[in-house]
Design an enzyme around this catalytic site. Structure first.
Site, PDB file in Angstrom:
ATOM      1  N   ASP A 183      -5.452   2.167  10.490  1.00 26.74           N
ATOM      2  CA  ASP A 183      -6.879   1.916  10.673  1.00 26.74           C
ATOM      3  C   ASP A 183      -7.077   1.443  12.114  1.00 26.74           C
ATOM      4  O   ASP A 183      -7.146   2.258  13.033  1.00 26.74           O
ATOM      5  CB  ASP A 183      -7.280   0.869   9.616  1.00 26.74           C
ATOM      6  CG  ASP A 183      -8.746   0.539   9.576  1.00 26.74           C
ATOM      7  OD1 ASP A 183      -9.572   1.399   9.905  1.00 26.74           O
ATOM      8  OD2 ASP A 183      -9.086  -0.596   9.194  1.00 26.74           O
TER       9      ASP A 183
ATOM     10  N   GLY B 131       0.781  -1.239   0.000  1.00 23.43           N
ATOM     11  CA  GLY B 131       0.000   0.000   0.000  1.00 23.43           C
ATOM     12  C   GLY B 131       0.806   1.278   0.000  1.00 23.43           C
ATOM     13  O   GLY B 131       0.384   2.289  -0.560  1.00 23.43           O
TER      14      GLY B 131
ATOM     15  N   THR C  59      -1.574  -3.491  12.703  1.00 23.87           N
ATOM     16  CA  THR C  59      -0.393  -3.740  11.872  1.00 23.87           C
ATOM     17  C   THR C  59       0.793  -2.923  12.387  1.00 23.87           C
ATOM     18  O   THR C  59       1.892  -3.442  12.596  1.00 23.87           O
ATOM     19  CB  THR C  59      -0.682  -3.334  10.406  1.00 23.87           C
ATOM     20  OG1 THR C  59      -1.897  -3.945   9.996  1.00 23.87           O
ATOM     21  CG2 THR C  59       0.436  -3.740   9.476  1.00 23.87           C
ATOM     22  N   LEU C  60       0.529  -1.644  12.605  1.00 24.74           N
ATOM     23  CA  LEU C  60       1.594  -0.741  13.034  1.00 24.74           C
ATOM     24  C   LEU C  60       2.131  -1.116  14.415  1.00 24.74           C
ATOM     25  O   LEU C  60       3.336  -1.090  14.661  1.00 24.74           O
ATOM     26  CB  LEU C  60       1.037   0.677  13.044  1.00 24.74           C
ATOM     27  CG  LEU C  60       2.041   1.755  13.311  1.00 24.74           C
ATOM     28  CD1 LEU C  60       3.190   1.686  12.334  1.00 24.74           C
ATOM     29  CD2 LEU C  60       1.351   3.109  13.209  1.00 24.74           C
TER      30      LEU C  60
ATOM     31  N   ASP D  99       0.692   3.499   4.401  1.00 22.82           N
ATOM     32  CA  ASP D  99      -0.364   4.120   3.604  1.00 22.82           C
ATOM     33  C   ASP D  99      -1.481   4.638   4.493  1.00 22.82           C
ATOM     34  O   ASP D  99      -1.921   5.771   4.393  1.00 22.82           O
ATOM     35  CB  ASP D  99      -0.905   3.132   2.551  1.00 22.82           C
ATOM     36  CG  ASP D  99      -1.324   1.784   3.139  1.00 22.82           C
ATOM     37  OD1 ASP D  99      -1.096   1.532   4.343  1.00 22.82           O
ATOM     38  OD2 ASP D  99      -1.882   0.967   2.390  1.00 22.82           O
TER      39      ASP D  99
ATOM     40  N   ARG E 181      -4.957   0.372  -7.111  1.00 27.62           N
ATOM     41  CA  ARG E 181      -3.794   1.040  -6.505  1.00 27.62           C
ATOM     42  C   ARG E 181      -3.304   2.177  -7.391  1.00 27.62           C
ATOM     43  O   ARG E 181      -2.683   3.124  -6.930  1.00 27.62           O
ATOM     44  CB  ARG E 181      -2.628   0.053  -6.328  1.00 27.62           C
ATOM     45  CG  ARG E 181      -2.886  -1.052  -5.325  1.00 27.62           C
ATOM     46  CD  ARG E 181      -1.584  -1.800  -5.044  1.00 27.62           C
ATOM     47  NE  ARG E 181      -1.799  -3.080  -4.386  1.00 27.62           N
ATOM     48  CZ  ARG E 181      -1.960  -3.250  -3.089  1.00 27.62           C
ATOM     49  NH1 ARG E 181      -1.972  -2.218  -2.284  1.00 27.62           N
ATOM     50  NH2 ARG E 181      -2.119  -4.453  -2.567  1.00 27.62           N
TER      51      ARG E 181
HETATM   52  P1  5GP Z   1      -4.752  -1.811  10.502  1.00 28.54           P
HETATM   53  O1  5GP Z   1      -3.894  -2.927  10.979  1.00 28.54           O
HETATM   54  O2  5GP Z   1      -4.353  -0.447  11.022  1.00 28.54           O
HETATM   55  O3  5GP Z   1      -6.218  -2.093  10.783  1.00 28.54           O
HETATM   56  O4  5GP Z   1      -4.713  -1.802   8.939  1.00 28.54           O
HETATM   57  C1  5GP Z   1      -3.652  -1.323   8.213  1.00 28.54           C
HETATM   58  C2  5GP Z   1      -3.717  -1.832   6.809  1.00 28.54           C
HETATM   59  O5  5GP Z   1      -5.057  -2.160   6.428  1.00 28.54           O
HETATM   60  C3  5GP Z   1      -3.293  -0.771   5.815  1.00 28.54           C
HETATM   61  O6  5GP Z   1      -1.888  -0.762   5.619  1.00 28.54           O
HETATM   62  C4  5GP Z   1      -4.078  -1.143   4.573  1.00 28.54           C
HETATM   63  O7  5GP Z   1      -3.387  -2.125   3.842  1.00 28.54           O
HETATM   64  C5  5GP Z   1      -5.356  -1.745   5.126  1.00 28.54           C
HETATM   65  N1  5GP Z   1      -6.446  -0.752   5.184  1.00 28.54           N
HETATM   66  C6  5GP Z   1      -6.980  -0.161   6.259  1.00 28.54           C
HETATM   67  N2  5GP Z   1      -7.947   0.708   5.926  1.00 28.54           N
HETATM   68  C7  5GP Z   1      -8.025   0.659   4.578  1.00 28.54           C
HETATM   69  C8  5GP Z   1      -8.826   1.360   3.607  1.00 28.54           C
HETATM   70  O8  5GP Z   1      -9.672   2.211   3.891  1.00 28.54           O
HETATM   71  N3  5GP Z   1      -8.570   1.051   2.306  1.00 28.54           N
HETATM   72  C9  5GP Z   1      -7.663   0.121   1.911  1.00 28.54           C
HETATM   73  N4  5GP Z   1      -7.526  -0.084   0.616  1.00 28.54           N
HETATM   74  N5  5GP Z   1      -6.887  -0.540   2.797  1.00 28.54           N
HETATM   75  C10 5GP Z   1      -7.074  -0.268   4.121  1.00 28.54           C
END
Ligand code: 5GP
Length: 181
Positions: free
Chosen positions: A102, A43, A106-107, A99, A164
């Site tokens: 959310d 991403g 992941t971070l 990118d 993308r």
């Molecule tokens: P987290 O672990 O913070 O929930 O998610 C992080 C990853 O989820 C991001 O790097 C991305 O790949 C994916 N992600 C989270 N929200 C979105 C979104 O609104 N659109 C897309 N395409 N990917 C998302």
């Protein structure tokens, strides 16, 4: 506007201004230091390229790949390293380039993992942030833009591997989620 796009949420010129602002701030904060930018694939590949070119300090770049999503639109909470760094980050100043943050799962995982390799410092820069969706408390040092709880695509972000390449941040039309680009 393409038929699979319901709405453009952030235009490419707004994204370019955002990168310039982040680049100036990071360049000022790291004025006398050298950094390694760590892009989280896939991403962050577009943002990483733009951000790197907005920096005026010496930097190296490396990438890692983690998998936290299947082909759906919500985090599974499962984070798996699918490509590790090539560089040794011990004693280095690193900036993780994301990118979007959310849930933060992941971070949070990445920060902990990279912290065990004893870098001199760790910072995080994300293009987009959805603070409403956070499940874990994780520090994000540089945020491009906060966005509402919408599933976005474009500028590196995908749905099921597609979209993308869209230059603006877009929201898909309802029948595109699963349809052909
Ligand atoms: P987290 O672990 O913070 O929930 O998610 C992080 C990853 O989820 C991001 O790097 C991305 O790949 C994916 N992600 C989270 N929200 C979105 C979104 O609104 N659109 C897309 N395409 N990917 C998302």
């Amino acid at each position: 506007m393409a038929k699979y796009v319901k709405e453009i949420l952030i235009r490419r010129d707004e994204i370019a201004a955002m990168c310039r602002r982040l680049g100036e701030k990071i360049s000022a904060d790291y004025a006398d230091r050298e950094v390694i930018l760590i892009g989280v694939l896939k991403g962050a590949y577009v943002f990483m390229a733009d951000l790197a070119r907005c920096l005026t300090i010496p930097c190296r770049v490396d990438f890692m790949s983690v998998s936290s999503y299947g082909s759906g639109t919500r985090s599974s909470g499962v984070v798996r390293i699918t490509k590790d760094l090539d560089m040794d980050i011990t004693g280095k100043h690193i900036i993780i380039v994301e990118d979007i943050v959310d849930t933060g799962l992941t971070l949070n995982h990445l920060r902990q993992l990279l912290g065990t390799r004893k870098p001199a410092s760790i910072a995080v820069c994300t293009a987009f942030d959805k603070p409403e969706r956070r499940k874990v408390n994780v520090t994000v040092d540089y945020v491009g833009m906060q966005i509402p709880d919408e599933f976005i695509v474009g500028y590196g972000l995908d749905f099921d591997g597609k979209y993308r390449n869209l230059p603006d941040i877009s929201i898909l039309s309802d029948d595109s989620q699963g349809g052909a680009q």
